[in-house]
Design an enzyme around this catalytic site. Structure first.
Site, short mmCIF file in Angstrom:
data_model
loop_
_atom_site.label_atom_id
_atom_site.label_comp_id
_atom_site.label_asym_id
_atom_site.label_seq_id
_atom_site.Cartn_x
_atom_site.Cartn_y
_atom_site.Cartn_z
N PHE A 133 1.13 -1.32 0.29
CA PHE A 133 0.21 -0.28 -0.03
C PHE A 133 0.63 1.17 -0.31
O PHE A 133 1.45 1.39 1.39
CB PHE A 133 -0.59 0.24 1.30
CG PHE A 133 -1.70 0.70 1.03
CD1 PHE A 133 -3.20 1.19 0.84
CD2 PHE A 133 -1.44 2.33 2.04
CE1 PHE A 133 -4.15 2.33 0.54
CE2 PHE A 133 -2.18 3.63 2.13
CZ PHE A 133 -3.68 3.43 1.29
N ASP A 214 9.38 2.44 1.31
CA ASP A 214 8.11 3.24 1.39
C ASP A 214 8.58 2.99 2.80
O ASP A 214 7.83 2.59 3.54
CB ASP A 214 7.02 3.09 0.97
CG ASP A 214 5.66 3.77 1.20
OD1 ASP A 214 5.88 4.14 2.13
OD2 ASP A 214 4.48 3.94 0.83
N LYS A 243 3.40 9.72 7.34
CA LYS A 243 2.94 10.01 9.29
C LYS A 243 3.73 10.49 11.12
O LYS A 243 3.40 11.29 10.87
CB LYS A 243 2.48 8.05 10.00
CG LYS A 243 1.79 7.43 8.15
CD LYS A 243 0.96 6.32 8.53
CE LYS A 243 0.32 5.29 7.82
NZ LYS A 243 -1.00 6.60 7.93
#
Length: 380
Positions: A133, A214, A243
């Site tokens: 994702f 990522d 994040k």
């Protein structure tokens, strides 16, 4: 006052239904706990989806953001600002030599990586992982290995090949001359908390394509090292962060290793709010707070958490690293998430039968014990 209450109570119907929101309104946070509008406390073991890395309202990023807010909220990237340059320097030191591009989210950081690889290599092909994702913007979604998320928005970017995590043969077969970028999560987050093997990552690193990790979810200390790729023995060309970088303030970053810099020129990419002084000031405080002592605690607590979770009833397997833990269950994860919330604990899913734990890195042993007690009562 009544008018304000009415506005809030009717506000949900004015939001586009892009999230299946629980009937829970969070109004305050402190450390590992949040409180709802009725004053009930919850242990937040989702960490805002691995975002509040130091805990809600941690004094270091709070003070840095407040001080910066009183000086300068915004300046165009046509000019220099001190916090963005300080943050770029701190991240370069952690990486071992890199230039940074700042934006507002993980998806934006991925978009920057896709463009950078295209410009640097002249090749449009991408290899990514089944179950991976990377975001919901069109470029990031194109490289997301979850067909249910991609199909409603087809056609997306062509030239993306998906391989199963840790399938070395499949990865080798996918790495043709047309591939300019290999995009990997060191530990798949949304895809079930699946760590990549060192052998698999080594094959990706040996290819002619640029290797991008990522680390939107796994970076900034989450796994017990500043970058999750560090124990794998590979140094990537590109890294994306977001994040946990500013403890909840919006920020994203693309890091480009010194030996592959030079592809972007002025005008090739940009972000109006990228490098926001307030977010960057908070992020500097976060990076400086994640020291060896904290990382030692994350590794120790994470190991203890996995070992104790494995002994819970209904657990098929527990995996992850540091304070990113996936609990594979013999039942639907969503049922456990709902039951835990009713008992004052917030956890996440990572697939149909995987519960994900991503508490703040500052979580205490007694808070872990409290959550495990709740999970034990639900699963027994």
């Amino acid at each position: 006052m009544n008018g304000s209450s009415d506005t809030v109570s009717h506000g949900l119907e004015r939001l586009l239904p892009t999230y299946a929101r629980a009937d829970l309104t969070i109004v305050r946070g402190d450390g590992c706990r949040v409180w709802d509008a009725e004053g009930r406390a919850y242990l937040d073991f989702g960490g805002g989806i691995a975002v509040v890395s130091l805990g809600h309202c941690h004094p270091a990023p709070l003070a840095a953001a407040r001080a910066q807010l009183e000086r300068l909220w915004h300046a165009s990237n046509l000019y220099r600002t001190e916090p963005s340059e300080q943050l770029a320097s701190l991240l370069s030191d952690r990486f071992g030599g890199a230039q940074a591009f700042f934006c507002n989210s993980g998806a934006e950081a991925i978009e920057a990586a896709l463009k950078y690889a295209r410009k640097a290599t002249g090749k449009a092909g991408i290899v990514a992982l089944e179950g991976g994702f990377h975001g919901r913007t069109l470029g990031a979604l194109s490289a997301t290995g979850q067909s249910a998320k991609r199909e409603p928005f087809a056609p997306l970017l062509p030239g993306v090949r998906f391989v199963e995590p840790n399938d070395v043969d499949a990865l080798g077969a996918a790495l043709s001359d047309e591939i300019g970028l290999v995009l990997l999560e060191p530990i798949l987050g949304e895809g079930g908390v699946v760590p990549l093997d060192a052998e698999f990552v080594a094959v990706a690193a040996a290819s002619a394509a640029l290797l991008c990790f990522d680390e939107v979810q796994t970076g900034v200390g989450r796994t017990g090292s500043f970058f999750a790729y560090e124990p794998l023995g590979v140094r990537p060309d590109l890294v994306t962060l977001a994040k946990g970088l500013a403890n909840g303030l919006p920020i994203g970053a693309l890091l480009v290793a010194d030996d592959v810099v030079g592809a972007f020129a002025p005008g090739d990419h940009g972000s109006t709010f990228g490098g926001n002084p307030v977010s960057c000031a908070a992020a500097c405080a976060v990076v400086e707070a994640i020291d060896d002592e904290l990382l030692d605690d994350v590794r120790a607590l994470g190991l203890e958490l996995v070992q104790r979770v494995e002994r819970l009833p209904g657990v098929v397997a527990a995996r992850g690293r540091g304070l990113l833990v996936g609990i594979e269950l013999d039942r639907p994860a969503s049922d456990v998430v709902e039951a835990a919330r009713e008992q004052g604990v917030l956890v996440l899913t990572a697939g149909e039968n995987v519960v994900r734990l991503a508490p703040p890195l500052t979580v205490r042993a007694d808070e872990i014990a409290e959550v495990l007690e709740v999970l034990d009562s639900i699963l027994c």
